[in-house]
Design a protein around this motif. Structure first.
Motif, PDB file in Angstrom:
ATOM      1  N   GLU A  68       2.224  -7.396  -5.772  1.00 53.66           N
ATOM      2  CA  GLU A  68       3.344  -6.658  -6.342  1.00 53.66           C
ATOM      3  C   GLU A  68       4.328  -6.301  -5.238  1.00 53.66           C
ATOM      4  OE1 GLU A  68       4.078  -5.887  -9.370  1.00 53.66           O
ATOM      5  OE2 GLU A  68       2.252  -6.366 -10.481  1.00 53.66           O
ATOM      6  N   PRO A  69       5.562  -6.842  -5.268  1.00 52.72           N
ATOM      7  CA  PRO A  69       6.542  -6.491  -4.245  1.00 52.72           C
ATOM      8  C   PRO A  69       6.757  -4.979  -4.188  1.00 52.72           C
ATOM      9  CG  PRO A  69       7.305  -8.360  -5.528  1.00 52.72           C
ATOM     10  CD  PRO A  69       6.064  -7.859  -6.214  1.00 52.72           C
ATOM     11  N   GLY A  70       6.827  -4.461  -2.977  1.00 55.31           N
ATOM     12  CA  GLY A  70       7.021  -3.032  -2.794  1.00 55.31           C
ATOM     13  C   GLY A  70       5.753  -2.216  -2.884  1.00 55.31           C
ATOM     14  N   SER A  71       4.619  -2.862  -3.082  1.00 54.12           N
ATOM     15  CA  SER A  71       3.350  -2.134  -3.230  1.00 54.12           C
ATOM     16  C   SER A  71       2.849  -1.569  -1.903  1.00 54.12           C
ATOM     17  CB  SER A  71       2.279  -3.062  -3.819  1.00 54.12           C
ATOM     18  OG  SER A  71       1.970  -4.114  -2.909  1.00 54.12           O
ATOM     19  N   GLY A  72       3.316  -2.113  -0.795  1.00 52.03           N
ATOM     20  CA  GLY A  72       2.840  -1.671   0.505  1.00 52.03           C
ATOM     21  C   GLY A  72       1.541  -2.303   0.938  1.00 52.03           C
ATOM     22  N   LEU A  73       0.974  -3.185   0.110  1.00 48.74           N
ATOM     23  CA  LEU A  73      -0.258  -3.853   0.499  1.00 48.74           C
ATOM     24  C   LEU A  73       0.007  -4.786   1.691  1.00 48.74           C
ATOM     25  CD1 LEU A  73      -1.990  -4.843  -2.852  1.00 48.74           C
ATOM     26  CD2 LEU A  73      -2.985  -3.474  -1.029  1.00 48.74           C
ATOM     27  N   PRO A  74      -0.847  -4.734   2.705  1.00 42.92           N
ATOM     28  CA  PRO A  74      -0.631  -5.605   3.858  1.00 42.92           C
ATOM     29  C   PRO A  74      -0.833  -7.071   3.505  1.00 42.92           C
ATOM     30  CG  PRO A  74      -2.145  -3.789   4.380  1.00 42.92           C
ATOM     31  CD  PRO A  74      -1.988  -3.818   2.893  1.00 42.92           C
ATOM     32  N   VAL A  75      -0.037  -7.911   4.151  1.00 43.96           N
ATOM     33  CA  VAL A  75      -0.198  -9.356   4.089  1.00 43.96           C
ATOM     34  C   VAL A  75      -0.529  -9.835   5.494  1.00 43.96           C
ATOM     35  CG1 VAL A  75       0.962 -11.567   3.722  1.00 43.96           C
ATOM     36  CG2 VAL A  75       1.362  -9.670   2.133  1.00 43.96           C
ATOM     37  N   VAL A  76      -1.619 -10.567   5.617  1.00 45.74           N
ATOM     38  CA  VAL A  76      -2.044 -11.116   6.903  1.00 45.74           C
ATOM     39  C   VAL A  76      -1.844 -12.620   6.876  1.00 45.74           C
ATOM     40  CG1 VAL A  76      -3.928 -11.363   8.569  1.00 45.74           C
ATOM     41  CG2 VAL A  76      -3.770  -9.290   7.145  1.00 45.74           C
ATOM     42  N   LEU A  77      -1.077 -13.144   7.830  1.00 45.59           N
ATOM     43  CA  LEU A  77      -0.894 -14.584   7.970  1.00 45.59           C
ATOM     44  C   LEU A  77      -1.767 -15.061   9.121  1.00 45.59           C
ATOM     45  CD1 LEU A  77       2.995 -14.897   7.586  1.00 45.59           C
ATOM     46  CD2 LEU A  77       1.245 -14.973   5.797  1.00 45.59           C
ATOM     47  N   LEU A  78      -2.771 -15.871   8.793  1.00 49.22           N
ATOM     48  CA  LEU A  78      -3.681 -16.431   9.790  1.00 49.22           C
ATOM     49  C   LEU A  78      -3.273 -17.876  10.034  1.00 49.22           C
ATOM     50  CD1 LEU A  78      -6.227 -16.533  11.559  1.00 49.22           C
ATOM     51  CD2 LEU A  78      -7.576 -16.883   9.473  1.00 49.22           C
ATOM     52  N   GLY A  79      -2.651 -18.141  11.188  1.00 45.51           N
ATOM     53  CA  GLY A  79      -2.128 -19.460  11.488  1.00 45.51           C
ATOM     54  C   GLY A  79      -2.923 -20.165  12.565  1.00 45.51           C
ATOM     55  N   TYR A  80      -3.497 -21.303  12.208  1.00 46.26           N
ATOM     56  CA  TYR A  80      -4.275 -22.100  13.153  1.00 46.26           C
ATOM     57  C   TYR A  80      -3.370 -23.194  13.730  1.00 46.26           C
ATOM     58  CZ  TYR A  80      -8.619 -24.322  14.905  1.00 46.26           C
ATOM     59  OH  TYR A  80      -9.630 -24.825  15.682  1.00 46.26           O
ATOM     60  N   SER A  81      -3.302 -23.288  15.055  1.00 49.02           N
ATOM     61  CA  SER A  81      -2.548 -24.341  15.723  1.00 49.02           C
ATOM     62  C   SER A  81      -1.090 -24.320  15.251  1.00 49.02           C
ATOM     63  CB  SER A  81      -3.209 -25.699  15.466  1.00 49.02           C
ATOM     64  OG  SER A  81      -2.652 -26.707  16.257  1.00 49.02           O
ATOM     65  N   GLY A  82      -0.584 -25.439  14.694  1.00 47.25           N
ATOM     66  CA  GLY A  82       0.797 -25.476  14.228  1.00 47.25           C
ATOM     67  C   GLY A  82       1.079 -24.521  13.090  1.00 47.25           C
ATOM     68  N   TRP A 117       9.232 -10.198   4.318  1.00 51.08           N
ATOM     69  CA  TRP A 117       9.756  -8.828   4.372  1.00 51.08           C
ATOM     70  C   TRP A 117      10.918  -8.666   3.389  1.00 51.08           C
ATOM     71  CZ3 TRP A 117      14.502  -6.722   6.030  1.00 51.08           C
ATOM     72  CH2 TRP A 117      14.505  -5.331   6.191  1.00 51.08           C
ATOM     73  N   THR A 118      11.773  -9.703   3.299  1.00 50.67           N
ATOM     74  CA  THR A 118      12.928  -9.641   2.405  1.00 50.67           C
ATOM     75  C   THR A 118      12.510  -9.706   0.939  1.00 50.67           C
ATOM     76  OG1 THR A 118      14.357 -10.692   4.057  1.00 50.67           O
ATOM     77  CG2 THR A 118      15.091 -10.778   1.766  1.00 50.67           C
ATOM     78  N   GLN A 119      11.639 -10.648   0.590  1.00 48.55           N
ATOM     79  CA  GLN A 119      11.283 -10.858  -0.814  1.00 48.55           C
ATOM     80  C   GLN A 119      10.253  -9.860  -1.334  1.00 48.55           C
ATOM     81  OE1 GLN A 119      10.550 -14.645  -2.532  1.00 48.55           O
ATOM     82  NE2 GLN A 119      11.790 -15.784  -1.054  1.00 48.55           N
ATOM     83  N   LEU A 120       9.304  -9.463  -0.491  1.00 52.80           N
ATOM     84  CA  LEU A 120       8.175  -8.657  -0.968  1.00 52.80           C
ATOM     85  C   LEU A 120       8.139  -7.247  -0.395  1.00 52.80           C
ATOM     86  CD1 LEU A 120       5.312 -11.329  -0.726  1.00 52.80           C
ATOM     87  CD2 LEU A 120       6.803 -10.820  -2.675  1.00 52.80           C
ATOM     88  N   ASP A 121       9.005  -6.981   0.588  1.00 56.97           N
ATOM     89  CA  ASP A 121       8.956  -5.682   1.272  1.00 56.97           C
ATOM     90  C   ASP A 121       7.521  -5.393   1.724  1.00 56.97           C
ATOM     91  OD1 ASP A 121       9.806  -3.264   2.312  1.00 56.97           O
ATOM     92  OD2 ASP A 121       9.624  -2.195   0.403  1.00 56.97           O
TER      93      ASP A 121
END
Length: 317
Positions: free
Chosen positions: A164-178, A191-195
């Motif tokens: 839910e955008p604006g919910s404040g729930l953290p989003v973690v991006l786990l990026g391997y290599s590229g 940040w723009t779309q989901l705050d």
């Protein structure tokens, strides 16, 4: 003879590199001019997310962005073992592994007739395609558009998974290599779309350090002294050099946003890699078990649920 080997190798793969360089830009341009829309729908056998039940908010959403071996919704370089281990060890998370980090159109390579033919007759092209997409994502001429395309893909997949955008729930991006290049580039769009508060974890991250991390909550760099591929990235891209103090990466370092977590003696790929289930440490754990534990520990420490958080459409009374 040994001096001729690099030249012979270049002559052998040179035509593939040229073709892939053109194809990588072509897909981005097709997206940019609107000739084709992104593919938001998932196959029937691919759920929007796995892990925490959909009937309650998870503590955080984790999006796994795999390395250049990613070709379809379901495959990863380790057969999905890292994602499965994270889900098993942290059932409070909702995990997404289907994002296509090397396709602005969110369209897997497998299933396209031309690419299926190439997979059978010239398999190296699949590898080189994603390599070139990584460099397109890093190119200053294409980077903003690529970031918007793949960042928007991630945002849409998160919505489908219940975010839910604006919910404040953290989003973690786990990026391997590229996948690290894509993860760092997606921060602003999320940040723009989901705050959303966005945390980044790079695992052997290969990236150019040119993406703005102002709106990133923080970044953990999981690395090893034996990872020569990541080391190439730190030397290849000027924005990673300490001399350029005003680069986005060095600004993030100066702001204390980047923390280093060592995973020695792991390598980038191969039987001793970060995600090897067979390579063993002195304490008996596999490299995969240690990497999984590190990811979960970081997420639990930084992404604690806020007991006062108000979900959209609800009230705390």
């Amino acid at each position: 003879m040994s001096e001729l080997l690099p030249l012979l190798l270049l002559l052998a793969i040179g035509p593939f590199l040229l073709a892939e360089g053109l194809l990588a830009r072509y897909e981005l341009m097709v997206y940019a001019v609107g000739w084709r829309a992104q593919v938001p729908a998932l196959p029937a056998n691919v759920p929007p997310a796995r892990g925490a039940d959909a009937d309650r908010p998870p503590d955080a959403y984790l999006v796994y962005l795999d390395g250049i071996g990613k070709r379809r919704f379901t495959d990863t370089r380790d057969g999905g073992q890292l994602v499965q281990a994270v889900i098993a060890g942290a059932p409070e998370l909702r995990v997404l592994g289907q994002v296509q980090p090397y396709s602005p159109l969110a369209d897997p390579l497998v299933g396209r007739p031309v690419w299926d033919w190439l997979r059978k007759h010239a398999g190296i092209t699949l590898f080189l395609h994603n390599v070139m997409q990584t460099f397109v994502a890093a190119d200053r001429r294409y980077r903003p558009l690529y970031n918007r395309a793949v960042g928007g893909q991630i945002a849409e997949q998160l919505r489908l998974a219940g975010y839910e955008p604006g919910s404040g729930l953290p989003v973690v991006l786990l990026g391997y290599s590229g996948g690290a290049q894509v993860a760092l580039g997606a921060v602003e769009e999320l940040w723009t779309q989901l705050d959303a508060p966005v945390w980044l974890i790079t695992l052997g991250g290969f990236h150019n350090g040119a993406n703005d991390l102002t709106h990133a909550a923080g970044l953990y760099r999981l690395t090893s002294g034996n990872d020569w591929i990541e080391r190439v990235g730190t030397r290849l891209f000027p924005e990673r050099w300490r001399l350029l103090r005003r680069s986005p990466w060095n600004k993030a370092l100066a702001a204390g946003k980047v923390r280093v977590h060592r995973l020695d003696p792991a390598t980038h790929v191969g039987p001793q890699s970060y995600i090897s289930p067979t390579a063993r440490l002195d304490d008996g754990r596999s490299h995969l078990e240690r990497t999984t534990a590190a990811v979960i520990e970081i997420v639990r420490r930084e992404c604690r649920p806020d007991p006062h958080r108000t979900m959209p459409g609800n009230s705390t009374g």
